[in-house]
Design an enzyme around this catalytic site. Structure first.
Site, PDB file in Angstrom:
ATOM      1  N   LYS A 211      46.796  60.568  54.807  1.00  0.00           N
ATOM      2  CA  LYS A 211      45.614  61.691  54.776  1.00  0.00           C
ATOM      3  C   LYS A 211      46.284  63.051  55.011  1.00  0.00           C
ATOM      4  O   LYS A 211      45.727  63.956  54.213  1.00  0.00           O
ATOM      5  CB  LYS A 211      44.472  61.349  55.879  1.00  0.00           C
ATOM      6  CG  LYS A 211      43.252  62.190  55.426  1.00  0.00           C
ATOM      7  CD  LYS A 211      42.162  61.709  56.362  1.00  0.00           C
ATOM      8  CE  LYS A 211      40.723  62.678  55.771  1.00  0.00           C
ATOM      9  NZ  LYS A 211      39.471  62.163  57.068  1.00  0.00           N
TER      10      LYS A 211
ATOM     11  N   MET B 267      35.206  22.720  37.101  1.00  0.00           N
ATOM     12  CA  MET B 267      36.554  22.442  37.064  1.00  0.00           C
ATOM     13  C   MET B 267      36.993  21.644  38.356  1.00  0.00           C
ATOM     14  O   MET B 267      37.710  20.688  38.104  1.00  0.00           O
ATOM     15  CB  MET B 267      37.510  23.550  36.839  1.00  0.00           C
ATOM     16  CG  MET B 267      38.717  23.381  36.507  1.00  0.00           C
ATOM     17  SD  MET B 267      38.823  22.509  34.996  1.00  0.00           S
ATOM     18  CE  MET B 267      39.209  23.668  33.903  1.00  0.00           C
TER      19      MET B 267
ATOM     20  N   GLU C 201      36.293  46.840  46.335  1.00  0.00           N
ATOM     21  CA  GLU C 201      37.580  47.288  45.876  1.00  0.00           C
ATOM     22  C   GLU C 201      38.281  46.031  45.028  1.00  0.00           C
ATOM     23  O   GLU C 201      38.837  46.447  44.086  1.00  0.00           O
ATOM     24  CB  GLU C 201      38.485  47.564  46.958  1.00  0.00           C
ATOM     25  CG  GLU C 201      38.131  48.849  47.708  1.00  0.00           C
ATOM     26  CD  GLU C 201      36.988  48.738  48.732  1.00  0.00           C
ATOM     27  OE1 GLU C 201      36.654  47.683  48.800  1.00  0.00           O
ATOM     28  OE2 GLU C 201      37.050  49.590  49.519  1.00  0.00           O
TER      29      GLU C 201
ATOM     30  N   PHE D 265      42.429  53.604  63.685  1.00  0.00           N
ATOM     31  CA  PHE D 265      41.302  53.144  62.724  1.00  0.00           C
ATOM     32  C   PHE D 265      41.676  52.739  61.151  1.00  0.00           C
ATOM     33  O   PHE D 265      42.275  53.929  60.616  1.00  0.00           O
ATOM     34  CB  PHE D 265      40.177  54.041  62.982  1.00  0.00           C
ATOM     35  CG  PHE D 265      38.926  53.432  62.296  1.00  0.00           C
ATOM     36  CD1 PHE D 265      38.369  52.357  62.693  1.00  0.00           C
ATOM     37  CD2 PHE D 265      38.300  54.327  61.324  1.00  0.00           C
ATOM     38  CE1 PHE D 265      37.232  51.834  62.038  1.00  0.00           C
ATOM     39  CE2 PHE D 265      37.275  53.901  60.736  1.00  0.00           C
ATOM     40  CZ  PHE D 265      36.669  52.673  60.954  1.00  0.00           C
ATOM     41  N   GLN D 266      41.327  51.682  60.820  1.00  0.00           N
ATOM     42  CA  GLN D 266      41.538  51.721  59.388  1.00  0.00           C
ATOM     43  C   GLN D 266      43.197  51.680  59.160  1.00  0.00           C
ATOM     44  O   GLN D 266      43.377  51.986  57.906  1.00  0.00           O
ATOM     45  CB  GLN D 266      40.705  52.434  58.617  1.00  0.00           C
ATOM     46  CG  GLN D 266      39.244  52.004  58.884  1.00  0.00           C
ATOM     47  CD  GLN D 266      38.128  52.394  57.577  1.00  0.00           C
ATOM     48  OE1 GLN D 266      38.411  53.484  57.148  1.00  0.00           O
ATOM     49  NE2 GLN D 266      37.170  51.706  57.541  1.00  0.00           N
TER      50      GLN D 266
HETATM   51  C1  LIG Z   1      38.867  32.879  44.075  1.00  0.00           C
HETATM   52  C2  LIG Z   1      38.848  31.304  43.700  1.00  0.00           C
HETATM   53  N1  LIG Z   1      38.753  30.441  44.663  1.00  0.00           N
HETATM   54  C3  LIG Z   1      38.611  29.161  44.467  1.00  0.00           C
HETATM   55  C4  LIG Z   1      39.240  28.737  43.115  1.00  0.00           C
HETATM   56  C5  LIG Z   1      39.305  27.349  42.529  1.00  0.00           C
HETATM   57  N2  LIG Z   1      38.557  27.101  41.559  1.00  0.00           N
HETATM   58  C6  LIG Z   1      39.072  26.883  40.104  1.00  0.00           C
HETATM   59  S1  LIG Z   1      37.773  26.718  39.164  1.00  0.00           S
HETATM   60  C7  LIG Z   1      36.492  26.554  40.337  1.00  0.00           C
HETATM   61  C8  LIG Z   1      35.053  26.214  40.053  1.00  0.00           C
HETATM   62  C9  LIG Z   1      34.556  27.333  39.248  1.00  0.00           C
HETATM   63  O1  LIG Z   1      33.130  27.176  38.839  1.00  0.00           O
HETATM   64  P1  LIG Z   1      32.305  27.627  37.911  1.00  0.00           P
HETATM   65  O2  LIG Z   1      32.593  29.128  38.237  1.00  0.00           O
HETATM   66  O3  LIG Z   1      30.895  27.280  38.112  1.00  0.00           O
HETATM   67  O4  LIG Z   1      32.938  27.353  36.540  1.00  0.00           O
HETATM   68  P2  LIG Z   1      32.818  26.062  35.810  1.00  0.00           P
HETATM   69  O5  LIG Z   1      34.163  25.178  36.248  1.00  0.00           O
HETATM   70  O6  LIG Z   1      31.671  25.270  36.518  1.00  0.00           O
HETATM   71  O7  LIG Z   1      32.799  26.412  34.504  1.00  0.00           O
HETATM   72  C10 LIG Z   1      36.943  26.888  41.648  1.00  0.00           C
HETATM   73  C11 LIG Z   1      36.447  26.730  42.755  1.00  0.00           C
HETATM   74  C12 LIG Z   1      39.656  29.786  42.264  1.00  0.00           C
HETATM   75  N3  LIG Z   1      39.912  29.665  40.935  1.00  0.00           N
HETATM   76  N4  LIG Z   1      39.699  31.082  42.313  1.00  0.00           N
END
Ligand SMILES: Cc1ncc(C[n+]2csc(CCOP(=O)(O)OP(=O)(O)O)c2C)c(N)n1
Ligand SMILES: [Mg+2]
Lengths: 584, 170
Positions: free
Chosen positions: A164, A482, A52, A114-115
């Site tokens: 529902k 990042m 979803e 449920f749900q």
């Molecule tokens: C759902 C979610 N969890 C954690 C983060 C924290 N976060 C920001 S950038 C990142 C790393 C992303 O890695 P990747 O997709 O390999 O991209 P890159 O920075 O290596 O280009 C994380 C864990 C986030 N933005 N979103």
């Protein structure tokens, strides 16, 4: 004439009358009557996602690339809670979404059935508005109001929770023209006196800069046209937020590139030194402002926003204009022309001279070599090899997202979809599916990271089922890049859990889903791989293996000012203040 | 800068559609964004129109107060937001029910003070009174303070209701 229909039929009829042709959804017990009604009609196409969250992001991509609201249908309980991330994403980025959730029958509500979950309670904080429809008599009104609320004023997601039994019971249907919302009347025309003052301030500026945002995109293509006209008439420099890219053509000489944490040297310095800051449809987000008390410290500030609560929220402004960007820009242009306003030529040329000096620093430059692909290089090649097409770009979240924003220029609005406010990893691929549904013949590419793509990879099955030729361009640096970059900068290189271990073989993964997988590991392979990715019909993963340790620059470290940027060539030994470490 | 840091107390009236969840929306806004609620009262004020009036007393810097009003105003079921502290000359009242238990001298003293505050006795036993006292919140605070040594056992306060002076509607 009012008709008697079942609740489920009312839902479908209202969607059709609202001009909906596609919905993204996933069935379950509490929405079976609506699925049954869907089965018996052919006006609305249902795209079956695999999660979803993917449905909401797909609807976001659909909405952002068309300007129309995106529609989602999910079941109660886990269906609704799975949608929460997407709804929050849409709320933060002001994307119009109408999300229909099934709910247990009215007599079971509150019994931990449920749900069952308190969907309106859970989603109250991540929607612009929501409704629990307790009788079929209310359904028609709520359906039409929901579209009105989602798309008027500052757009956003809304949820309609439909028990529902209400889907089975009969109620009267009336068309949208008969429904007028009791309270919600957002203001679209700006206060003309304030607009006149703003035009005076703009005309007398010596060091002006336009700072625009997603509000221009949301306002529609007319707003982009008016912006272009006004900016060219003034000859002033313009920068934009991540969300606003494409509103002003990146090839134009007045364009400074994106501003903010990973914005260009020229954009951020222009912001810092400007004397008049013209914010149209942006919200002084912390990714943009950096340290607030050092933000554009010598400037008078104008802020145009459709949401009154955005004005003076983070930054005090001198002239706040509440209104829709297109309406306000139209008035600004008219007043500028009728008063025969002229910018201060001498001041402006001195200002441009200064800006050109900043530009000459070439803050986005990077060094390539023959052995390893640089991520920036991969994106630049992707642009060069796709620019002659009708191309739409979505992204995941991380370094690759910022590199895409920096190195993939956009000439038109609605071509760039990214999760700005919430920064949701997993957004890009389902969003690309939504874009492709809306633009079947376009080239739609998700610029992804190897970590992010795994968050909604299941949607590859959706792409294959619906024969959507979406391209996943993975900038594979084997790190949550990042996160790794921040650990390098803030935590002395202790790379705690940011290595992307045990990665799947993305080529085989694509093949397992019935898509095509390609890998490029060397610069010499890059162009061919990209060309093949574009030419192969159907969905493709291109696993682009890049330099693992490249950092994204320039960068304003948290807690710093716009004129305290770290540039790529002098990044060695850069640090972050103690206060900055507290910030994200 | 200095001036903007001063904490002000504002009474805000909000006219809303009396639909399900509207109070949760208002309260959620305050908790979600970290604003203060000193008191909040709500009741339907127009049965035919299904509108309710919420009176909120809040404290914050001028910038925060401005934000609170703007945030309230953008809630979909909100008809109107009025800052009674700045937009109008207004009157504020609160009511409290105050239970005092005791006998002998303390009981007499409680009655005497209640009289001075124009508090009414609305329930009595041989060992207790319930007073109804109305007025500005500071008056109620003062009354409760005086009752404390005289056997105060329970207080129930309504929170502030307020309305602008003069002939105009909100
Ligand atoms: C759902 C979610 N969890 C954690 C983060 C924290 N976060 C920001 S950038 C990142 C790393 C992303 O890695 P990747 O997709 O390999 O991209 P890159 O920075 O290596 O280009 C994380 C864990 C986030 N933005 N979103
Ligand atoms: Mg990565």
């Amino acid at each position: 004439m009012a008709q008697e229909l079942t609740g489920a039929e009312i839902v479908i009829k209202a969607l059709v009358d609202q001009g909906v042709d596609t919905i993204f959804g996933y069935p379950g017990g509490a929405v079976l009557p609506i699925y049954d009604a869907l089965f018996q009609q052919n006006k609305i196409r249902h795209i079956l996602v695999r999660h979803e969250q993917g449905a909401v992001h797909a609807a976001e991509g659909y909405a952002r690339s068309t300007g129309k609201p995106g529609v989602v249908l999910v079941t109660s309980g886990p269906g609704a809670t799975n949608a929460v991330t997407g709804l929050t994403d849409a709320l933060m980025d002001s994307i119009p979404i109408v999300c229909l959730t099934g709910q247990v029958a009215t007599h079971l509500i509150g019994s931990d059935a449920f749900q069952e979950c308190d969907t309106v309670g859970i989603t109250r904080h991540c929607t612009k508005h929501n409704w629990l429809v307790k009788s079929p008599q209310e359904l028609t009104r709520v359906m039409h109001e929901a579209f009105y609320v989602a798309t008027h004023g500052r757009p956003g997601p809304v949820v309609i929770d439909i028990p529902k039994d209400v889907q089975f019971q009969k109620g009267e249907y009336t068309g949208p023209q008969n429904v007028v919302h009791r309270t919600y009347r957002p203001k679209v025309k700006g206060d003309i006196e304030k607009i006149k003052q703003a035009v005076d301030l703009i005309a007398n500026a010596k060091k002006p800069v336009f700072y625009t945002g997603g509000g221009i995109i949301n306002s529609g293509t007319v707003a982009s046209q008016l912006l272009r006209e006004f900016v060219r008439l003034t000859g002033y420099p313009i920068t934009s937020t991540l969300m606003g890219l494409g509103a002003y053509p990146a090839s134009d000489k007045q364009w400074l590139g994106m501003l903010g944490m990973h914005g260009t040297f020229e954009a951020n310095n222009a912001m810092h030194d400007c004397d008049v800051l013209i914010n149209i449809g942006a919200r002084f987000d912390d990714r943009v402002t950096g340290r607030l008390d050092a933000f554009a410290p010598h400037s008078k500030k104008i802020h145009v926003d459709i949401d009154a609560s955005s004005i003076n929220k983070n930054v005090r402004v001198d002239i706040g204009i509440i209104g829709d960007c297109a309406h306000v820009l139209e008035d600004m242009l008219r007043i500028w022309k009728s008063k025969a306003r002229r910018p201060d030529k001498d001041a402006l040329s001195a200002w441009w001279k200064q800006i050109e000096a900043w530009r000459a620093r070439k803050s986005l430059s990077f060094k390539t070599n023959d052995d390893i692909i640089k991520p920036q290089q991969a994106i630049q090649r992707l642009y060069e090899l796709s620019k002659h097409r009708e191309t739409y770009i979505t992204t995941e979240v991380g370094q690759h997202q910022m590199w895409a924003a920096q190195h993939f220029p956009f000439e038109q609005p609605n071509r760039w979809m990214t999760s700005g406010g919430l920064g949701t990893m997993g957004y890009g691929f389902p969003a690309a599916i939504g874009v492709q549904i809306a633009h079947p013949d376009a080239l739609v590419i998700d610029i992804a990271g190897e970590a992010s793509i795994q968050m909604c990879i299941q949607e590859l099955s959706t792409a294959v089922q619906f024969m959507l030729p979406v391209k996943i361009f993975i900038i594979n640096n084997e790190y949550m890049g990042m996160v790794r970059q921040w650990q390098e900068l803030l935590h002395e290189g202790r790379y705690s859990h940011s290595y992307s271990d045990s990665l799947p073989d993305f080529v085989k993964l694509a093949e397992a889903y019935g898509a095509t997988g390609i890998r490029a590991s060397k610069p010499s392979e890059l162009d061919d791989a990209i060309k093949r990715m574009i030419d192969v019909p159907g969905p493709v993963i291109l696993d682009c293996v890049v330099d693992k340790f490249e950092n994204c620059y320039p960068m304003i470290p948290s807690g710093a000012a716009h004129n305290e940027m770290i540039l790529g060539d002098d990044a060695e030994g850069a640090t972050v203040s103690e206060e900055g470490k507290m910030l994200v | 800068m200095k001036k903007d840091e001063t904490i002000e107390r504002h009474t805000i009236a909000v006219l809303v559609d009396n639909e399900a969840g509207v109070l949760a929306r208002v309260i959620g806004l305050f908790s979600g964004r970290g604003y203060n609620i000193e008191s909040l009262t709500v009741a339907e004020v127009d049965q035919a129109e299904h509108t309710s009036r919420i009176t909120i007393v809040t404290v914050g810097t001028p910038m925060v107060i401005e934000q609170i009003k703007a945030q309230l105003d953008r809630l979909v079921p909100v008809h109107r937001v009025m800052d009674l502290t700045v937009e109008a000359n207004s009157v504020e009242r609160e009511m409290a029910l105050v239970k005092v238990a005791g006998t002998g001298e303390r009981r007499v003293e409680a009655l005497r003070l209640a009289d001075a505050f124009r508090a009414r006795v609305i329930d009595t036993t041989h060992t207790s009174f319930i007073f109804e006292v109305t007025g500005a919140p500071t008056k109620i605070d003062a009354f409760i303070g005086l009752m404390r040594p005289l056997g105060l056992v329970d207080v129930s306060r309504t929170g502030v209701v307020a309305i602008a002076r003069g002939p105009e509607a909100m």
